[in-house]
Scaffold this active site. Structure first.
Site, short mmCIF file in Angstrom:
data_model
loop_
_atom_site.label_atom_id
_atom_site.label_comp_id
_atom_site.label_asym_id
_atom_site.label_seq_id
_atom_site.Cartn_x
_atom_site.Cartn_y
_atom_site.Cartn_z
N LYS A 1 -36.56 -26.77 6.90
CA LYS A 1 -36.37 -25.86 8.04
C LYS A 1 -37.67 -25.06 8.23
O LYS A 1 -38.65 -25.62 8.70
CB LYS A 1 -35.12 -25.01 7.79
CG LYS A 1 -33.90 -25.95 7.60
CD LYS A 1 -32.61 -25.25 7.44
CE LYS A 1 -31.51 -26.17 6.93
NZ LYS A 1 -31.12 -27.29 7.80
N SER B 1 -25.58 -20.42 8.79
CA SER B 1 -26.23 -21.27 9.80
C SER B 1 -25.53 -21.25 11.15
O SER B 1 -26.16 -21.50 12.16
CB SER B 1 -26.32 -22.70 9.29
OG SER B 1 -25.04 -23.21 9.03
N ASN C 1 -34.86 -25.80 13.68
CA ASN C 1 -34.94 -24.92 12.50
C ASN C 1 -36.40 -24.65 12.12
O ASN C 1 -36.67 -24.19 11.01
CB ASN C 1 -34.24 -25.57 11.31
CG ASN C 1 -32.78 -25.82 11.59
OD1 ASN C 1 -32.10 -24.97 12.15
ND2 ASN C 1 -32.28 -26.98 11.20
N GLU D 1 -23.71 -19.08 1.53
CA GLU D 1 -25.05 -19.10 2.14
C GLU D 1 -25.55 -17.66 2.17
O GLU D 1 -24.75 -16.73 2.10
CB GLU D 1 -24.96 -19.65 3.58
CG GLU D 1 -24.49 -21.08 3.64
CD GLU D 1 -24.38 -21.62 5.07
OE1 GLU D 1 -25.19 -21.23 5.92
OE2 GLU D 1 -23.49 -22.45 5.30
N ASP E 1 -27.13 -20.27 -1.18
CA ASP E 1 -27.89 -21.26 -0.41
C ASP E 1 -28.74 -20.50 0.62
O ASP E 1 -28.20 -19.88 1.55
CB ASP E 1 -26.89 -22.21 0.28
CG ASP E 1 -27.57 -23.26 1.14
OD1 ASP E 1 -28.73 -23.06 1.55
OD2 ASP E 1 -26.93 -24.30 1.41
N HIS F 1 -31.44 -21.08 5.50
CA HIS F 1 -31.90 -20.47 6.76
C HIS F 1 -32.61 -19.15 6.54
O HIS F 1 -32.94 -18.46 7.51
CB HIS F 1 -30.71 -20.32 7.73
CG HIS F 1 -30.14 -21.64 8.10
ND1 HIS F 1 -30.63 -22.41 9.13
CD2 HIS F 1 -29.15 -22.38 7.52
CE1 HIS F 1 -29.96 -23.54 9.20
NE2 HIS F 1 -29.05 -23.55 8.23
N HIS G 1 -21.71 -24.31 4.53
CA HIS G 1 -22.19 -25.59 5.06
C HIS G 1 -21.46 -26.78 4.41
O HIS G 1 -21.03 -26.71 3.26
CB HIS G 1 -23.70 -25.70 4.78
CG HIS G 1 -24.35 -26.86 5.43
ND1 HIS G 1 -24.68 -28.01 4.75
CD2 HIS G 1 -24.75 -27.05 6.71
CE1 HIS G 1 -25.26 -28.86 5.60
NE2 HIS G 1 -25.32 -28.29 6.78
C1 LIG Z 1 -26.88 -23.93 4.81
C2 LIG Z 1 -27.41 -25.32 4.67
N1 LIG Z 1 -27.50 -25.86 3.43
C3 LIG Z 1 -27.97 -27.10 3.25
C4 LIG Z 1 -28.37 -27.87 4.31
C5 LIG Z 1 -28.84 -29.27 4.07
O1 LIG Z 1 -30.22 -29.31 4.01
P1 LIG Z 1 -31.02 -30.65 4.39
O2 LIG Z 1 -31.07 -30.67 5.89
O3 LIG Z 1 -32.32 -30.50 3.75
O4 LIG Z 1 -30.22 -31.80 3.87
C6 LIG Z 1 -28.32 -27.36 5.60
C7 LIG Z 1 -28.79 -28.20 6.75
O5 LIG Z 1 -28.47 -28.01 7.87
C8 LIG Z 1 -27.83 -26.04 5.79
O6 LIG Z 1 -27.74 -25.51 7.01
#
Ligand SMILES: Cc1ncc(COP(=O)(O)O)c(C=O)c1O
Length: 391
Positions: A231, A172, A37, A168, A197, A200, A124
């Site tokens: 990321k 992802s 990432n 999101e 969220d 990405h 996610h």
């Molecule tokens: C869309 C999404 N939100 C939250 C997270 C979690 O973030 P972190 O890796 O900082 O715990 C991820 C991690 O892969 C993600 O892809």
């Protein structure tokens, strides 16, 4: 059940994962990395490394020594939160030690039993777990299906509880983008809040890499935006951005914030520097867009199914676990670090390779990748049905 029985139960479960080609191991990537990432290649940027050293040297202590509500607060964290809120275009921001903790802390505290939360089917795990913990009624809508969502909001809008839509921005696994403007319009029509969220998207999308909400100019209309730092920002943790009231509320109610040791103050310095570098990284963003477009075009020309991707995350849907593992292994032998993504991470029958691009990758590497992938799928002992591979 005694300890030995628990051991046996774990061993049986692992055997069953192996039998379904779902057993996972921890690996070290080698070769052209296609599952990182680190979208802007900041993790190895000497300027960021230097900034971290300086932040360590400047900090009065290298440990935070406690929760932010006890001894763990510091000038560094207060400053980075206020600067990040400006960057994100919101009134305030609060930092959590990971994106996972941010999503759980946010959703489990702002949602209550009696509320209804509407969740995109591709959200996610951290969003899903936060919603589950809240005790709110969860309605999962098919991925980006606005009609379904609107019908569901109409149906549930008569209750006394609050309604919140959770999505999101850049997804992802699919690499496509949520229809944020439409979601906002629908949310407004039904009096619902929208949580976005941007894990990405931060660093990659929008002006100066400020995300999809900033690209649309709607930052202040959202209930909350989550920007993760692990990321494209090559750091760790995440900011929940929104109103001052939201920040105050989370400080008082978000359990993953309250009952967790703060990250060390030098991490705030790392994040400050990473945001500065990301702001200026428009060449890297342009390159990323260019190689992602080439990859999608070349794969589509060879009749691979890249789903609905429009971003730097490009899934190649192969169907079966066996084919996904075979393609991944052939690519690994050719010097590409790729991982097969299998159910339950993605729906059954959609095992895939998830190609996540970074600005370090060249166009030549993209051409070679597609050639190897094509050969790998043609040479598979388990040649899939046409519909599994082809768009
Ligand atoms: C869309 C999404 N939100 C939250 C997270 C979690 O973030 P972190 O890796 O900082 O715990 C991820 C991690 O892969 C993600 O892809």
């Amino acid at each position: 059940m005694n300890e030995r029985a628990i051991d046996e139960r774990m061993a049986l479960e692992l055997d069953s994962l192996r039998a379904q080609s779902q057993f996972r191991t921890l690996e070290m990537p080698g070769g052209v990395n296609l599952y990182s990432n680190d979208y802007l290649e900041l993790s190895t940027d000497p300027r960021l490394k230097h900034a971290v050293l300086e932040a360590v040297a400047r900090a009065a202590s290298v440990g935070s020594t406690g929760s932010r509500l006890l001894s763990g607060n510091s000038r560094e964290w207060e400053e980075v939160e206020s600067d990040f809120a400006q960057f994100a275009g919101t009134e305030a921001a609060l930092y959590f030690g990971s994106g996972y903790a941010a999503n759980i802390g946010l959703l489990a505290s702002i949602l209550k039993p009696g509320d209804v939360v509407f969740s995109d089917a591709q959200n996610h795990a951290s969003l899903i777990d936060g919603m589950r913990l809240s005790g709110a009624t969860k309605i999962v809508y098919p991925h980006r299906d606005l009609q379904f969502l609107e019908n569901a909001l109409r149906e549930h809008g008569r209750g006394a509880g609050a309604m919140v839509i959770v999505t999101e921005s850049v997804f992802s696994m699919e690499g496509d983008v949520a229809p944020v403007e439409d979601l906002l319009r629908i949310a407004r029509n039904y009096g619902a809040g929208l949580v976005l969220d941007e894990a990405h998207a931060i660093g990659v999308c929008g002006p100066q890499g400020r995300g999809v909400a900033a690209e649309l100019g709607v930052e202040r209309e959202l209930l909350a935006i989550v920007h993760t730092c692990g990321k494209a920002l090559a750091s760790a943790g995440a900011f929940v951005c929104g109103s001052r009231t939201l920040r105050d509320y989370l400080v008082n109610r978000a359990r993953t914030f309250i009952f967790s040791t703060a990250m060390p103050p030098y991490m705030a310095g790392q994040i400050q520097a990473a945001v500065g570098l990301a702001r200026e990284a428009s060449d890297r963003r342009d390159h990323l867009r260019q190689i992602a477009a080439s990859l999608r075009e070349e794969l589509a020309a060879r009749r691979f199914n890249v789903g609905t991707s429009t971003t730097h995350i490009v899934p190649v849907l192969l169907g079966t676990n066996e084919l996904a593992l075979h393609a991944a292994s052939e690519l690994q032998q050719a010097g590409f670090a790729v991982k097969a993504i299998r159910p339950p991470t993605v729906p059954v029958g959609t095992a895939r390779l998830r190609l996540s691009l970074t600005s370090r990758i060249s166009l030549e590497e993209i051409h070679r990748l597609v050639t190897v992938m094509d050969a790998a799928c043609k040479s598979s002992p388990q040649v899939p049905s046409t519909s599994a591979v082809h768009a």
